[in-house]
Write a protein that holds these residues in place. Structure first.
Motif, PDB file in Angstrom:
ATOM      1  N   GLN A  48      54.384  41.813 -23.421  1.00 49.56           N
ATOM      2  CA  GLN A  48      54.760  40.793 -22.446  1.00 49.56           C
ATOM      3  C   GLN A  48      54.648  39.391 -23.038  1.00 49.56           C
ATOM      4  O   GLN A  48      55.498  38.532 -22.809  1.00 49.56           O
ATOM      5  CB  GLN A  48      53.889  40.903 -21.191  1.00 49.56           C
ATOM      6  CG  GLN A  48      54.061  42.187 -20.435  1.00 49.56           C
ATOM      7  CD  GLN A  48      55.480  42.378 -19.950  1.00 49.56           C
ATOM      8  OE1 GLN A  48      56.115  41.448 -19.494  1.00 49.56           O
ATOM      9  NE2 GLN A  48      55.978  43.592 -20.069  1.00 49.56           N
ATOM     10  N   PHE A  52      57.682  36.575 -23.398  1.00 53.09           N
ATOM     11  CA  PHE A  52      57.636  35.218 -22.855  1.00 53.09           C
ATOM     12  C   PHE A  52      57.747  34.160 -23.952  1.00 53.09           C
ATOM     13  O   PHE A  52      58.303  33.093 -23.726  1.00 53.09           O
ATOM     14  CB  PHE A  52      56.368  35.003 -22.012  1.00 53.09           C
ATOM     15  CG  PHE A  52      56.505  35.551 -20.626  1.00 53.09           C
ATOM     16  CD1 PHE A  52      57.291  34.903 -19.684  1.00 53.09           C
ATOM     17  CD2 PHE A  52      55.868  36.723 -20.257  1.00 53.09           C
ATOM     18  CE1 PHE A  52      57.434  35.407 -18.404  1.00 53.09           C
ATOM     19  CE2 PHE A  52      56.006  37.235 -18.982  1.00 53.09           C
ATOM     20  CZ  PHE A  52      56.792  36.577 -18.051  1.00 53.09           C
ATOM     21  N   LEU A  55      61.398  33.909 -24.537  1.00 49.12           N
ATOM     22  CA  LEU A  55      61.998  33.114 -23.462  1.00 49.12           C
ATOM     23  C   LEU A  55      61.752  31.629 -23.699  1.00 49.12           C
ATOM     24  O   LEU A  55      62.667  30.806 -23.575  1.00 49.12           O
ATOM     25  CB  LEU A  55      61.422  33.539 -22.107  1.00 49.12           C
ATOM     26  CG  LEU A  55      61.897  32.749 -20.886  1.00 49.12           C
ATOM     27  CD1 LEU A  55      63.386  32.965 -20.654  1.00 49.12           C
ATOM     28  CD2 LEU A  55      61.092  33.140 -19.672  1.00 49.12           C
ATOM     29  N   ILE A  65      69.555  29.561 -20.274  1.00 42.70           N
ATOM     30  CA  ILE A  65      68.551  30.120 -19.368  1.00 42.70           C
ATOM     31  C   ILE A  65      68.490  29.216 -18.136  1.00 42.70           C
ATOM     32  O   ILE A  65      68.399  27.998 -18.270  1.00 42.70           O
ATOM     33  CB  ILE A  65      67.170  30.168 -20.040  1.00 42.70           C
ATOM     34  CG1 ILE A  65      67.224  30.894 -21.382  1.00 42.70           C
ATOM     35  CG2 ILE A  65      66.128  30.782 -19.126  1.00 42.70           C
ATOM     36  CD1 ILE A  65      67.507  32.359 -21.291  1.00 42.70           C
ATOM     37  N   SER A  69      63.230  29.496 -14.828  1.00 42.81           N
ATOM     38  CA  SER A  69      63.282  30.952 -14.831  1.00 42.81           C
ATOM     39  C   SER A  69      62.079  31.506 -15.587  1.00 42.81           C
ATOM     40  O   SER A  69      61.745  31.040 -16.665  1.00 42.81           O
ATOM     41  CB  SER A  69      64.564  31.441 -15.490  1.00 42.81           C
ATOM     42  OG  SER A  69      64.542  32.841 -15.595  1.00 42.81           O
ATOM     43  N   MET A  70      61.442  32.494 -15.019  1.00 43.38           N
ATOM     44  CA  MET A  70      60.305  33.148 -15.675  1.00 43.38           C
ATOM     45  C   MET A  70      60.625  34.618 -15.947  1.00 43.38           C
ATOM     46  O   MET A  70      59.731  35.454 -16.032  1.00 43.38           O
ATOM     47  CB  MET A  70      59.052  33.044 -14.801  1.00 43.38           C
ATOM     48  CG  MET A  70      58.502  31.642 -14.689  1.00 43.38           C
ATOM     49  SD  MET A  70      57.967  30.985 -16.267  1.00 43.38           S
ATOM     50  CE  MET A  70      56.534  31.971 -16.584  1.00 43.38           C
ATOM     51  N   ASN A  71      61.901  34.938 -16.088  1.00 43.34           N
ATOM     52  CA  ASN A  71      62.329  36.303 -16.352  1.00 43.34           C
ATOM     53  C   ASN A  71      62.596  36.453 -17.847  1.00 43.34           C
ATOM     54  O   ASN A  71      63.621  35.997 -18.341  1.00 43.34           O
ATOM     55  CB  ASN A  71      63.593  36.611 -15.540  1.00 43.34           C
ATOM     56  CG  ASN A  71      64.016  38.043 -15.675  1.00 43.34           C
ATOM     57  OD1 ASN A  71      63.415  38.811 -16.415  1.00 43.34           O
ATOM     58  ND2 ASN A  71      65.066  38.403 -14.962  1.00 43.34           N
ATOM     59  N   PRO A  72      61.697  37.111 -18.590  1.00 38.75           N
ATOM     60  CA  PRO A  72      61.880  37.195 -20.035  1.00 38.75           C
ATOM     61  C   PRO A  72      63.062  38.057 -20.457  1.00 38.75           C
ATOM     62  O   PRO A  72      63.518  37.952 -21.583  1.00 38.75           O
ATOM     63  CB  PRO A  72      60.564  37.777 -20.543  1.00 38.75           C
ATOM     64  CG  PRO A  72      59.953  38.442 -19.383  1.00 38.75           C
ATOM     65  CD  PRO A  72      60.452  37.727 -18.164  1.00 38.75           C
ATOM     66  N   THR A  73      63.592  38.885 -19.569  1.00 34.49           N
ATOM     67  CA  THR A  73      64.753  39.694 -19.951  1.00 34.49           C
ATOM     68  C   THR A  73      65.999  38.841 -20.126  1.00 34.49           C
ATOM     69  O   THR A  73      66.949  39.277 -20.768  1.00 34.49           O
ATOM     70  CB  THR A  73      65.025  40.802 -18.911  1.00 34.49           C
ATOM     71  OG1 THR A  73      65.223  40.205 -17.632  1.00 34.49           O
ATOM     72  CG2 THR A  73      63.866  41.771 -18.830  1.00 34.49           C
ATOM     73  N   LEU A  74      66.009  37.623 -19.582  1.00 33.39           N
ATOM     74  CA  LEU A  74      67.152  36.729 -19.775  1.00 33.39           C
ATOM     75  C   LEU A  74      67.263  36.268 -21.220  1.00 33.39           C
ATOM     76  O   LEU A  74      68.351  35.919 -21.678  1.00 33.39           O
ATOM     77  CB  LEU A  74      67.035  35.507 -18.854  1.00 33.39           C
ATOM     78  CG  LEU A  74      67.108  35.782 -17.361  1.00 33.39           C
ATOM     79  CD1 LEU A  74      66.835  34.500 -16.583  1.00 33.39           C
ATOM     80  CD2 LEU A  74      68.464  36.346 -16.999  1.00 33.39           C
ATOM     81  N   SER A  82      65.941  46.950 -20.982  1.00 31.30           N
ATOM     82  CA  SER A  82      64.548  46.577 -20.728  1.00 31.30           C
ATOM     83  C   SER A  82      63.655  47.787 -20.911  1.00 31.30           C
ATOM     84  O   SER A  82      63.881  48.835 -20.311  1.00 31.30           O
ATOM     85  CB  SER A  82      64.387  46.050 -19.303  1.00 31.30           C
ATOM     86  OG  SER A  82      65.017  44.821 -19.172  1.00 31.30           O
ATOM     87  N   TYR A  84      59.650  48.820 -20.720  1.00 38.00           N
ATOM     88  CA  TYR A  84      58.371  48.320 -20.244  1.00 38.00           C
ATOM     89  C   TYR A  84      57.183  48.923 -20.975  1.00 38.00           C
ATOM     90  O   TYR A  84      56.057  48.540 -20.737  1.00 38.00           O
ATOM     91  CB  TYR A  84      58.248  48.556 -18.733  1.00 38.00           C
ATOM     92  CG  TYR A  84      59.284  47.774 -17.979  1.00 38.00           C
ATOM     93  CD1 TYR A  84      59.143  46.401 -17.817  1.00 38.00           C
ATOM     94  CD2 TYR A  84      60.419  48.371 -17.474  1.00 38.00           C
ATOM     95  CE1 TYR A  84      60.093  45.660 -17.149  1.00 38.00           C
ATOM     96  CE2 TYR A  84      61.371  47.640 -16.795  1.00 38.00           C
ATOM     97  CZ  TYR A  84      61.205  46.288 -16.641  1.00 38.00           C
ATOM     98  OH  TYR A  84      62.142  45.556 -15.991  1.00 38.00           O
TER      99      TYR A  84
END
Length: 118
Positions: A48, A52, A55, A65, A69-74, A82, A84
């Motif tokens: 994780q 980040f 990102l 981006i 945005s706090m979505n690291p998949t972007l 993805s 996990y």
């Protein structure tokens, strides 16, 4: 350790002791399971953290981006799925393998010694 009664009224050993064969082995098995769970948690944390950081790097480079945005998949490469679960590089990290592998080996050695030697 608390014992359970079976249908006939006799006392039985707890399920974990029945599975591993001896109460001392049960303690070793619980220790091994705990080491594996905490190693998984640490490796997942590293995965994780790496996502980040990627990102953050994309945002500082001026990538596409969305703001806040706090979505690291972007920040992942296009078409990447993805995942996990920690990758091999997360398990091999200096913070996971050198710490948890000796603990795991010690737990296995203790379980084997309790089984066949002591």
């Amino acid at each position: 350790m608390a014992h359970r009664k079976c249908a006939a009224g006799r006392f039985r050993e707890p399920a974990l002791v029945e599975f591993v064969g001896d109460e001392r082995n049960a303690i070793a098995v619980v220790g091994i399971i705990a080491v594996l769970v905490f190693a998984l948690l640490d490796a997942n944390y590293l995965k994780q953290e790496r996502a980040f950081r990627t990102l953050y790097d994309k945002v500082t480079e001026g990538g596409s981006i969305p703001e806040f945005s706090m979505n690291p998949t972007l920040a992942a490469p296009a078409g990447q799925r993805s995942n996990y679960w920690p990758d091999w590089q997360d398990w091999r990290s200096w913070a996971v393998m050198p710490f948890y592998l000796p603990l795991l080996i010690t737990g296995v050695v203790i379980a084997v010694l309790y089984t066949w030697v002591w």
